[in-house]
Design a protein around this motif. Structure first.
Motif, PDB file in Angstrom:
ATOM      1  N   ASP A   1       1.124  -1.041  -0.094  1.00  0.00           N
ATOM      2  CA  ASP A   1      -0.583   0.001   0.000  1.00  0.00           C
ATOM      3  C   ASP A   1       0.211   1.392   0.379  1.00  0.00           C
ATOM      4  N   ALA A   2       1.879   0.820   0.742  1.00  0.00           N
ATOM      5  CA  ALA A   2       3.243   2.190   0.572  1.00  0.00           C
ATOM      6  C   ALA A   2       3.640   2.742   0.035  1.00  0.00           C
ATOM      7  N   ALA A   3       3.769   1.723  -1.020  1.00  0.00           N
ATOM      8  CA  ALA A   3       4.011   2.094  -2.533  1.00  0.00           C
ATOM      9  C   ALA A   3       3.508   2.031  -3.543  1.00  0.00           C
ATOM     10  N   LYS A   4       2.280   2.353  -3.367  1.00  0.00           N
ATOM     11  CA  LYS A   4       1.483   3.109  -4.275  1.00  0.00           C
ATOM     12  C   LYS A   4       1.222   4.531  -4.745  1.00  0.00           C
ATOM     13  N   LYS A   5       0.998   5.249  -5.575  1.00  0.00           N
ATOM     14  CA  LYS A   5       0.748   6.197  -5.888  1.00  0.00           C
ATOM     15  C   LYS A   5       0.399   7.268  -4.790  1.00  0.00           C
ATOM     16  N   ASP A   6       0.103   7.950  -3.858  1.00  0.00           N
ATOM     17  CA  ASP A   6      -1.021   8.552  -3.714  1.00  0.00           C
ATOM     18  C   ASP A   6      -1.000  10.470  -3.866  1.00  0.00           C
ATOM     19  N   ASP A   7      -1.521  10.795  -4.460  1.00  0.00           N
ATOM     20  CA  ASP A   7      -1.900  12.320  -4.475  1.00  0.00           C
ATOM     21  C   ASP A   7      -2.710  13.103  -4.436  1.00  0.00           C
ATOM     22  N   ASP A   8      -3.239  12.287  -2.584  1.00  0.00           N
ATOM     23  CA  ASP A   8      -4.507  13.256  -1.789  1.00  0.00           C
ATOM     24  C   ASP A   8      -3.057  13.773  -0.928  1.00  0.00           C
ATOM     25  N   PRO A   9      -2.807  14.883  -0.719  1.00  0.00           N
ATOM     26  CA  PRO A   9      -2.254  15.838   0.000  1.00  0.00           C
ATOM     27  C   PRO A   9      -2.585  15.980   1.193  1.00  0.00           C
ATOM     28  N   GLU A  10      -3.911  15.007   1.628  1.00  0.00           N
ATOM     29  CA  GLU A  10      -4.242  15.019   2.567  1.00  0.00           C
ATOM     30  C   GLU A  10      -3.386  13.712   3.963  1.00  0.00           C
ATOM     31  N   THR A  11      -2.909  12.674   2.828  1.00  0.00           N
ATOM     32  CA  THR A  11      -2.770  11.139   3.031  1.00  0.00           C
ATOM     33  C   THR A  11      -1.049  10.963   3.208  1.00  0.00           C
ATOM     34  N   ASN A  12      -0.390  10.403   4.378  1.00  0.00           N
ATOM     35  CA  ASN A  12       1.024  10.272   3.658  1.00  0.00           C
ATOM     36  C   ASN A  12       1.442   8.758   4.022  1.00  0.00           C
ATOM     37  N   TRP A  13       2.135   8.002   3.288  1.00  0.00           N
ATOM     38  CA  TRP A  13       3.405   6.436   3.843  1.00  0.00           C
ATOM     39  C   TRP A  13       4.902   7.535   3.847  1.00  0.00           C
ATOM     40  N   LYS A  14       5.028   6.643   4.646  1.00  0.00           N
ATOM     41  CA  LYS A  14       6.718   6.541   4.891  1.00  0.00           C
ATOM     42  C   LYS A  14       6.534   5.240   5.272  1.00  0.00           C
ATOM     43  N   VAL A  15       8.230   4.842   4.987  1.00  0.00           N
ATOM     44  CA  VAL A  15       8.953   3.649   4.796  1.00  0.00           C
ATOM     45  C   VAL A  15      10.693   3.232   5.141  1.00  0.00           C
ATOM     46  N   SER A  16      10.628   3.381   6.441  1.00  0.00           N
ATOM     47  CA  SER A  16      12.134   3.507   7.201  1.00  0.00           C
ATOM     48  C   SER A  16      12.823   2.221   6.978  1.00  0.00           C
ATOM     49  N   GLY A  17      13.929   1.863   7.306  1.00  0.00           N
ATOM     50  CA  GLY A  17      14.885   0.747   6.993  1.00  0.00           C
ATOM     51  C   GLY A  17      15.947   1.300   8.321  1.00  0.00           C
TER      52      GLY A  17
END
Length: 227
Positions: free
Chosen positions: A56-72
């Motif tokens: 889900d985090a890898a999908k393109k998200d154009d919504d300015p009110e949502t955000n995904w972040k993946v940290s290793g």
């Protein structure tokens, strides 16, 4: 609401949040020989895409009110961290992956998997979380108190906790809280946390977190040292 926003900012900055007291940790493998075997056999990485929400985090998200972040980052703050200490449960880590989702104005969910050198290191990490929950079970907010509570979960991993954080105004539950599930299986610790407009804690608040924790616990031995 201010508390939830603050929690989200802390996690996005590599910090942490959540939790409270619980039962004592179970017996674990000890001894130099056992530790050497575990250290030699445990994987040192978590493959990309292993976490449930990475797709889900890898999908393109154009919504300015949502955000995904993946940290290793192996230094990422533990998601369940009531005292907000950046070093909580960091000693002995081999690998970590954290997925954080935030949505305006006040929703956040966190998925985190941490691998330690040995199961004994993971047990010590959970023990540190328990100690932090006892030390920081309640803290002041803006005209309110933010309280944590936890209980042991049976039948999930080698040990597990269900944790709630909740805003209270003059002793009454208000709007704003977080709910998380923490599981240890072998040398792995996994956490699923949601934060949003909760009121008084109810059993249904953990439905999705428990479902996700069970799914991850069922597959975690593919990268962790179990048994």
């Amino acid at each position: 609401m201010k508390k939830i926003i603050a929690l989200a900012l802390t996690v996005l900055a590599g910090g942490a949040l959540t939790a409270a007291p619980a039962a004592a940790a179970p017996a674990t493998p000890t001894g130099p020989a056992a530790s050497a075997v575990f250290a030699a056999s445990a994987p040192s990485v978590i493959p990309r895409g292993f976490l449930l929400y990475e797709r889900d985090a890898a999908k393109k998200d154009d919504d300015p009110e949502t955000n995904w972040k993946v940290s290793g980052s192996v230094k990422a703050g533990l998601a369940v961290n009531p005292c907000d200490r950046s070093t909580l449960a960091r000693t002995g880590r081999q690998a970590a992956r954290t997925v954080t989702y935030t949505a305006v104005p006040d929703f956040m969910k966190v998925e985190q998997v941490v691998l330690y050198r040995t199961p004994a290191d993971a047990v010590r990490a959970v023990s540190q979380v328990r100690a932090a929950l006892r030390a920081c079970r309640s803290g002041p907010g803006s005209g309110a108190t933010y309280r944590y509570a936890s209980s042991r979960l049976s039948g999930l991993g080698d040990e597990a906790l269900r944790v709630s954080g909740q805003v209270y105004y003059r002793g009454k539950a208000g709007v704003g809280g977080d709910r998380s599930v923490l599981v240890r299986k072998g040398n792995a610790v996994l956490i699923y946390l949601w934060a949003g407009e909760y009121a008084r804690p109810a059993a249904t608040d953990w439905a999705t977190q428990l479902r996700d924790a069970r799914r991850m616990t069922a597959k975690i031995c593919g990268v962790a040292t179990c048994g």
